[in-house]
Design a protein around this motif. Structure first.
Motif, PDB file in Angstrom:
ATOM      1  N   ILE A  27       0.870  -1.179   0.000  1.00 51.96           N
ATOM      2  CA  ILE A  27       0.000   0.000   0.000  1.00 51.96           C
ATOM      3  C   ILE A  27       0.903   1.223   0.000  1.00 51.96           C
ATOM      4  O   ILE A  27       1.917   1.252   0.707  1.00 51.96           O
ATOM      5  CB  ILE A  27      -0.935   0.015   1.226  1.00 51.96           C
ATOM      6  CG1 ILE A  27      -2.028  -1.051   1.075  1.00 51.96           C
ATOM      7  CG2 ILE A  27      -1.559   1.390   1.435  1.00 51.96           C
ATOM      8  CD1 ILE A  27      -2.958  -1.159   2.273  1.00 51.96           C
ATOM      9  N   GLU A  29       1.294   5.321   0.653  1.00 52.05           N
ATOM     10  CA  GLU A  29       0.727   6.488   1.316  1.00 52.05           C
ATOM     11  C   GLU A  29       0.203   7.501   0.296  1.00 52.05           C
ATOM     12  O   GLU A  29       0.852   7.778  -0.712  1.00 52.05           O
ATOM     13  CB  GLU A  29       1.802   7.143   2.188  1.00 52.05           C
ATOM     14  CG  GLU A  29       1.326   8.296   3.040  1.00 52.05           C
ATOM     15  CD  GLU A  29       2.433   8.875   3.903  1.00 52.05           C
ATOM     16  OE1 GLU A  29       2.159   9.843   4.629  1.00 52.05           O
ATOM     17  OE2 GLU A  29       3.568   8.353   3.851  1.00 52.05           O
ATOM     18  N   ASP A  31      -2.129   7.172  -1.813  1.00 48.78           N
ATOM     19  CA  ASP A  31      -2.735   6.545  -2.991  1.00 48.78           C
ATOM     20  C   ASP A  31      -4.257   6.504  -2.815  1.00 48.78           C
ATOM     21  O   ASP A  31      -4.772   6.515  -1.699  1.00 48.78           O
ATOM     22  CB  ASP A  31      -2.174   5.130  -3.148  1.00 48.78           C
ATOM     23  CG  ASP A  31      -2.383   4.582  -4.550  1.00 48.78           C
ATOM     24  OD1 ASP A  31      -2.996   5.280  -5.369  1.00 48.78           O
ATOM     25  OD2 ASP A  31      -1.934   3.453  -4.816  1.00 48.78           O
ATOM     26  N   ARG A  32      -4.985   6.429  -3.928  1.00 47.86           N
ATOM     27  CA  ARG A  32      -6.444   6.393  -3.880  1.00 47.86           C
ATOM     28  C   ARG A  32      -6.991   4.970  -3.982  1.00 47.86           C
ATOM     29  O   ARG A  32      -8.207   4.777  -3.979  1.00 47.86           O
ATOM     30  CB  ARG A  32      -7.038   7.233  -5.017  1.00 47.86           C
ATOM     31  CG  ARG A  32      -6.559   8.672  -5.070  1.00 47.86           C
ATOM     32  CD  ARG A  32      -6.891   9.465  -3.828  1.00 47.86           C
ATOM     33  NE  ARG A  32      -8.326   9.542  -3.550  1.00 47.86           N
ATOM     34  CZ  ARG A  32      -8.869  10.349  -2.647  1.00 47.86           C
ATOM     35  NH1 ARG A  32      -8.091  11.144  -1.926  1.00 47.86           N
ATOM     36  NH2 ARG A  32     -10.170  10.358  -2.443  1.00 47.86           N
ATOM     37  N   ASP A  33      -6.125   3.984  -4.074  1.00 47.35           N
ATOM     38  CA  ASP A  33      -6.567   2.589  -4.117  1.00 47.35           C
ATOM     39  C   ASP A  33      -7.307   2.256  -2.826  1.00 47.35           C
ATOM     40  O   ASP A  33      -6.859   2.617  -1.732  1.00 47.35           O
ATOM     41  CB  ASP A  33      -5.350   1.675  -4.285  1.00 47.35           C
ATOM     42  CG  ASP A  33      -5.721   0.204  -4.230  1.00 47.35           C
ATOM     43  OD1 ASP A  33      -6.812  -0.147  -4.714  1.00 47.35           O
ATOM     44  OD2 ASP A  33      -4.919  -0.585  -3.697  1.00 47.35           O
ATOM     45  N   ARG A  34      -8.439   1.568  -2.914  1.00 49.37           N
ATOM     46  CA  ARG A  34      -9.269   1.322  -1.731  1.00 49.37           C
ATOM     47  C   ARG A  34      -9.434  -0.163  -1.424  1.00 49.37           C
ATOM     48  O   ARG A  34     -10.286  -0.541  -0.628  1.00 49.37           O
ATOM     49  CB  ARG A  34     -10.638   1.975  -1.927  1.00 49.37           C
ATOM     50  CG  ARG A  34     -10.584   3.497  -2.025  1.00 49.37           C
ATOM     51  CD  ARG A  34     -11.930   4.059  -2.462  1.00 49.37           C
ATOM     52  NE  ARG A  34     -12.996   3.555  -1.615  1.00 49.37           N
ATOM     53  CZ  ARG A  34     -14.235   3.305  -2.050  1.00 49.37           C
ATOM     54  NH1 ARG A  34     -14.548   3.482  -3.317  1.00 49.37           N
ATOM     55  NH2 ARG A  34     -15.155   2.855  -1.212  1.00 49.37           N
ATOM     56  N   GLY A  68      -5.953  -2.055   5.423  1.00 49.19           N
ATOM     57  CA  GLY A  68      -6.506  -1.158   4.413  1.00 49.19           C
ATOM     58  C   GLY A  68      -7.964  -0.825   4.608  1.00 49.19           C
ATOM     59  O   GLY A  68      -8.635  -0.360   3.681  1.00 49.19           O
ATOM     60  N   ALA A  71      -9.619   3.258   4.109  1.00 49.06           N
ATOM     61  CA  ALA A  71      -9.913   3.777   2.767  1.00 49.06           C
ATOM     62  C   ALA A  71     -11.126   3.083   2.158  1.00 49.06           C
ATOM     63  O   ALA A  71     -11.902   3.703   1.417  1.00 49.06           O
ATOM     64  CB  ALA A  71      -8.695   3.607   1.863  1.00 49.06           C
ATOM     65  N   ARG A  78      -4.955   6.760   1.135  1.00 47.33           N
ATOM     66  CA  ARG A  78      -4.226   5.957   2.111  1.00 47.33           C
ATOM     67  C   ARG A  78      -3.471   6.865   3.076  1.00 47.33           C
ATOM     68  O   ARG A  78      -2.784   7.798   2.655  1.00 47.33           O
ATOM     69  CB  ARG A  78      -3.220   5.048   1.407  1.00 47.33           C
ATOM     70  CG  ARG A  78      -3.843   4.054   0.433  1.00 47.33           C
ATOM     71  CD  ARG A  78      -4.687   3.016   1.133  1.00 47.33           C
ATOM     72  NE  ARG A  78      -4.963   1.888   0.247  1.00 47.33           N
ATOM     73  CZ  ARG A  78      -5.740   0.860   0.568  1.00 47.33           C
ATOM     74  NH1 ARG A  78      -6.332   0.828   1.758  1.00 47.33           N
ATOM     75  NH2 ARG A  78      -5.931  -0.130  -0.285  1.00 47.33           N
ATOM     76  N   SER A  79      -3.568   6.586   4.362  1.00 48.36           N
ATOM     77  CA  SER A  79      -2.905   7.418   5.368  1.00 48.36           C
ATOM     78  C   SER A  79      -1.494   6.936   5.675  1.00 48.36           C
ATOM     79  O   SER A  79      -0.701   7.674   6.268  1.00 48.36           O
ATOM     80  CB  SER A  79      -3.731   7.436   6.660  1.00 48.36           C
ATOM     81  OG  SER A  79      -3.951   6.116   7.136  1.00 48.36           O
ATOM     82  N   THR A  80      -1.166   5.698   5.294  1.00 46.43           N
ATOM     83  CA  THR A  80       0.161   5.137   5.538  1.00 46.43           C
ATOM     84  C   THR A  80       0.574   4.262   4.360  1.00 46.43           C
ATOM     85  O   THR A  80      -0.246   3.928   3.498  1.00 46.43           O
ATOM     86  CB  THR A  80       0.187   4.262   6.812  1.00 46.43           C
ATOM     87  OG1 THR A  80      -0.775   3.208   6.665  1.00 46.43           O
ATOM     88  CG2 THR A  80      -0.133   5.072   8.057  1.00 46.43           C
ATOM     89  N   SER A  81       1.847   3.892   4.350  1.00 47.52           N
ATOM     90  CA  SER A  81       2.338   2.883   3.416  1.00 47.52           C
ATOM     91  C   SER A  81       2.486   1.561   4.158  1.00 47.52           C
ATOM     92  O   SER A  81       2.656   1.540   5.382  1.00 47.52           O
ATOM     93  CB  SER A  81       3.701   3.288   2.836  1.00 47.52           C
ATOM     94  OG  SER A  81       3.595   4.444   2.032  1.00 47.52           O
TER      95      SER A  81
END
Length: 218
Positions: A27, A29, A31-34, A68, A71, A78-81
């Motif tokens: 994931i 940080e 990113d808009r992937d949900r 995840g 999101a 995403r708030s973190t990686s």
């Protein structure tokens, strides 16, 4: 959160699996992937970076953890990686499938318990960062890492690096190195190659008192 029992079976029925190498960014940080994933094998770090590039390490993902969720629920970035520590395997579901699962009482109940635990953990961290010295935060973090029950002895293998510990407790590597040396002098931990030996959880906890001494117990 650890996903088990019926909730895990429901998730896996909608999931597709994939493998990843060490160092893979599962994931990213902002990113808009949900999508949401379940860690099946391997471990990963949940982290973020400040504008100055300083890393903050939030938690460790282990097999059974569901990752995840935020999101997928609120549609935000995403708030973190999440970065893989080693090669592993994950199972992913789309945000649409996750929302469908949330309408199932058993699955939703598991997610609600996760958020209760998350809020409790964040409350504890806010208290620690706002009121405790580095040495106190470090000992508390080491105690959290001793996952096995009982007083000990315990072995962290591989041991977290001083940089990793610094990222976990919001300080710098030099401060952690200084405090780890102090704890070694007190006899409450010992570095053994790549591992960290802790003879007794109770003796490590006693190091929270700054009156020094401790040592005894061969």
């Amino acid at each position: 959160m650890q996903l088990t029992g019926e909730a895990r079976a429901m998730f896996m029925a909608s999931a597709h699996q994939r493998s990843h190498p060490a160092g893979a960014e599962l994931i990213r940080e902002a990113d808009r992937d949900r999508r949401v994933f379940l860690m099946l094998a391997g471990e990963a770090d949940v982290l973020a970076h400040s504008p100055e590039g300083r890393m903050v390490l939030f938690s460790r993902v282990v097999p059974g953890d569901l990752v995840g969720i935020l999101a997928a629920i609120d549609g935000g970035a995403r708030s973190t990686s999440v970065v893989a520590r080693d090669a592993g395997r994950t199972a992913w579901v789309s945000p649409q499938d996750f929302q469908r699962l949330m309408r199932e009482p058993d699955f939703a109940g598991a997610i609600h318990l996760h958020f209760v635990g998350l809020i409790r953990g964040l409350s504890e961290r806010v208290y620690e960062f706002g009121t405790l010295l580095v040495r106190e935060r470090l000992v508390r973090e080491l105690l959290r890492l001793l996952a096995a029950p009982g007083d000990g002895p315990h072995l962290l293998d591989p041991a977290p690096s001083h940089m990793e510990l610094a990222a976990r407790i919001a300080t710098h590597r030099e401060a952690v190195s200084r405090e780890m040396s102090r704890l070694a002098r007190l006899g409450v931990l010992e570095r053994r190659g790549r591992s960290l030996h802790v003879p007794s959880r109770a003796r490590l906890a006693a190091a929270l008192d700054t009156g020094e001494q401790i040592r005894p117990e061969p």
